[in-house]
Design an enzyme around this catalytic site. Structure first.
Site, PDB file in Angstrom:
ATOM      1  N   ALA A 212       0.282  -6.904  -2.918  1.00  0.00           N
ATOM      2  CA  ALA A 212      -0.798  -7.847  -3.221  1.00  0.00           C
ATOM      3  C   ALA A 212      -2.106  -7.107  -3.479  1.00  0.00           C
ATOM      4  O   ALA A 212      -2.850  -7.445  -4.409  1.00  0.00           O
ATOM      5  CB  ALA A 212      -0.970  -8.843  -2.083  1.00  0.00           C
ATOM      6  N   PHE A 213      -2.397  -6.092  -2.688  1.00  0.00           N
ATOM      7  CA  PHE A 213      -3.627  -5.329  -2.875  1.00  0.00           C
ATOM      8  C   PHE A 213      -3.607  -4.580  -4.204  1.00  0.00           C
ATOM      9  O   PHE A 213      -4.615  -4.555  -4.923  1.00  0.00           O
ATOM     10  CB  PHE A 213      -3.846  -4.355  -1.713  1.00  0.00           C
ATOM     11  CG  PHE A 213      -5.115  -3.567  -1.840  1.00  0.00           C
ATOM     12  CD1 PHE A 213      -6.341  -4.171  -1.616  1.00  0.00           C
ATOM     13  CD2 PHE A 213      -5.088  -2.233  -2.183  1.00  0.00           C
ATOM     14  CE1 PHE A 213      -7.519  -3.448  -1.733  1.00  0.00           C
ATOM     15  CE2 PHE A 213      -6.254  -1.507  -2.309  1.00  0.00           C
ATOM     16  CZ  PHE A 213      -7.480  -2.116  -2.077  1.00  0.00           C
TER      17      PHE A 213
ATOM     18  N   SER B  47      -3.777 -15.766   4.757  1.00  0.00           N
ATOM     19  CA  SER B  47      -3.399 -15.958   3.361  1.00  0.00           C
ATOM     20  C   SER B  47      -4.351 -16.928   2.667  1.00  0.00           C
ATOM     21  O   SER B  47      -4.739 -16.720   1.509  1.00  0.00           O
ATOM     22  CB  SER B  47      -1.963 -16.481   3.288  1.00  0.00           C
ATOM     23  OG  SER B  47      -1.573 -16.668   1.957  1.00  0.00           O
TER      24      SER B  47
ATOM     25  N   GLU C  29       0.323  -2.208   0.096  1.00  0.00           N
ATOM     26  CA  GLU C  29       0.600  -3.635  -0.076  1.00  0.00           C
ATOM     27  C   GLU C  29       0.610  -3.995  -1.563  1.00  0.00           C
ATOM     28  O   GLU C  29      -0.360  -3.708  -2.282  1.00  0.00           O
ATOM     29  CB  GLU C  29      -0.466  -4.486   0.630  1.00  0.00           C
ATOM     30  CG  GLU C  29      -0.466  -4.345   2.134  1.00  0.00           C
ATOM     31  CD  GLU C  29       0.774  -4.944   2.769  1.00  0.00           C
ATOM     32  OE1 GLU C  29       1.183  -6.058   2.380  1.00  0.00           O
ATOM     33  OE2 GLU C  29       1.334  -4.285   3.667  1.00  0.00           O
TER      34      GLU C  29
ATOM     35  N   ALA D 265     -15.632   7.240   8.572  1.00  0.00           N
ATOM     36  CA  ALA D 265     -15.213   7.380   7.176  1.00  0.00           C
ATOM     37  C   ALA D 265     -13.728   7.714   7.083  1.00  0.00           C
ATOM     38  O   ALA D 265     -13.023   7.189   6.213  1.00  0.00           O
ATOM     39  CB  ALA D 265     -16.052   8.447   6.476  1.00  0.00           C
TER      40      ALA D 265
ATOM     41  N   GLU E   8      -8.258  -9.043   2.051  1.00  0.00           N
ATOM     42  CA  GLU E   8      -6.857  -8.618   1.978  1.00  0.00           C
ATOM     43  C   GLU E   8      -6.546  -7.629   3.101  1.00  0.00           C
ATOM     44  O   GLU E   8      -5.478  -7.691   3.721  1.00  0.00           O
ATOM     45  CB  GLU E   8      -6.554  -7.995   0.619  1.00  0.00           C
ATOM     46  CG  GLU E   8      -5.103  -7.595   0.428  1.00  0.00           C
ATOM     47  CD  GLU E   8      -4.153  -8.780   0.461  1.00  0.00           C
ATOM     48  OE1 GLU E   8      -3.140  -8.705   1.204  1.00  0.00           O
ATOM     49  OE2 GLU E   8      -4.402  -9.776  -0.243  1.00  0.00           O
TER      50      GLU E   8
ATOM     51  N   SER F 289     -11.784   4.551   7.725  1.00  0.00           N
ATOM     52  CA  SER F 289     -11.846   3.677   6.550  1.00  0.00           C
ATOM     53  C   SER F 289     -10.900   4.173   5.459  1.00  0.00           C
ATOM     54  O   SER F 289     -10.215   3.375   4.807  1.00  0.00           O
ATOM     55  CB  SER F 289     -13.274   3.610   6.003  1.00  0.00           C
ATOM     56  OG  SER F 289     -14.127   3.003   6.941  1.00  0.00           O
TER      57      SER F 289
ATOM     58  N   GLU G 296      -4.363  -6.989  -6.860  1.00  0.00           N
ATOM     59  CA  GLU G 296      -5.790  -7.326  -6.857  1.00  0.00           C
ATOM     60  C   GLU G 296      -6.615  -6.198  -7.453  1.00  0.00           C
ATOM     61  O   GLU G 296      -7.602  -6.451  -8.161  1.00  0.00           O
ATOM     62  CB  GLU G 296      -6.245  -7.655  -5.434  1.00  0.00           C
ATOM     63  CG  GLU G 296      -5.643  -8.951  -4.929  1.00  0.00           C
ATOM     64  CD  GLU G 296      -5.558  -9.082  -3.430  1.00  0.00           C
ATOM     65  OE1 GLU G 296      -5.043 -10.123  -2.961  1.00  0.00           O
ATOM     66  OE2 GLU G 296      -5.993  -8.155  -2.699  1.00  0.00           O
TER      67      GLU G 296
END
Length: 127
Positions: free
Chosen positions: A34-35, A102, A32, A19, A73, A22, A38
């Protein structure tokens, strides 16, 4: 005999160690852009689904698709970091690996968009 560099946890300690790994991965991918985009897409999408009266099942499917997108991602980011570490110079193999990651993310974004378009269209135009 030499001591191993990393000791493997077992039982409940393994669960808590996993955990924590993670959580560290989540904090890393959160850096990031991009994340983060999203994540914003996720919030807007779930809000839109709720506003048009989507069923719980439809919302659950959307959440599952977005979880798949987030995992894709994260894997893409992992590939990019490994390629940058082992091959800092430009290489065609490294480029291909990054391009494939990608493409995987793009496929998941398309899946999310198609599903959202279907459910939103169904509720807005055919209810």
């Amino acid at each position: 005999m030499t001591k191993p560099a990393v000791t493997k946890e077992t039982g409940f300690r393994h669960f808590f160690a996993a955990a924590s790994y993670s959580w560290a991965g989540f904090l890393r991918v959160l850096k990031e852009a991009a994340f983060r985009q999203e994540l914003g897409f996720f919030v807007v999408s779930i809000t839109a689904l709720a506003l048009v009266g989507a069923s719980v099942g439809e919302i659950v499917v959307a959440v599952l698709l977005f979880l798949a997108l987030f995992s894709m991602e994260a894997m893409n980011t992992a590939v990019e970091e490994v390629i940058d570490r082992i091959s800092p110079e430009v290489s065609i193999v490294g480029k291909h690996a990054k391009d494939l990651g990608s493409f995987a993310v793009s496929c998941m974004i398309a899946a999310c968009c198609l599903y959202l378009g279907f459910v939103l269209g169904k509720h807005l135009f055919f209810s």
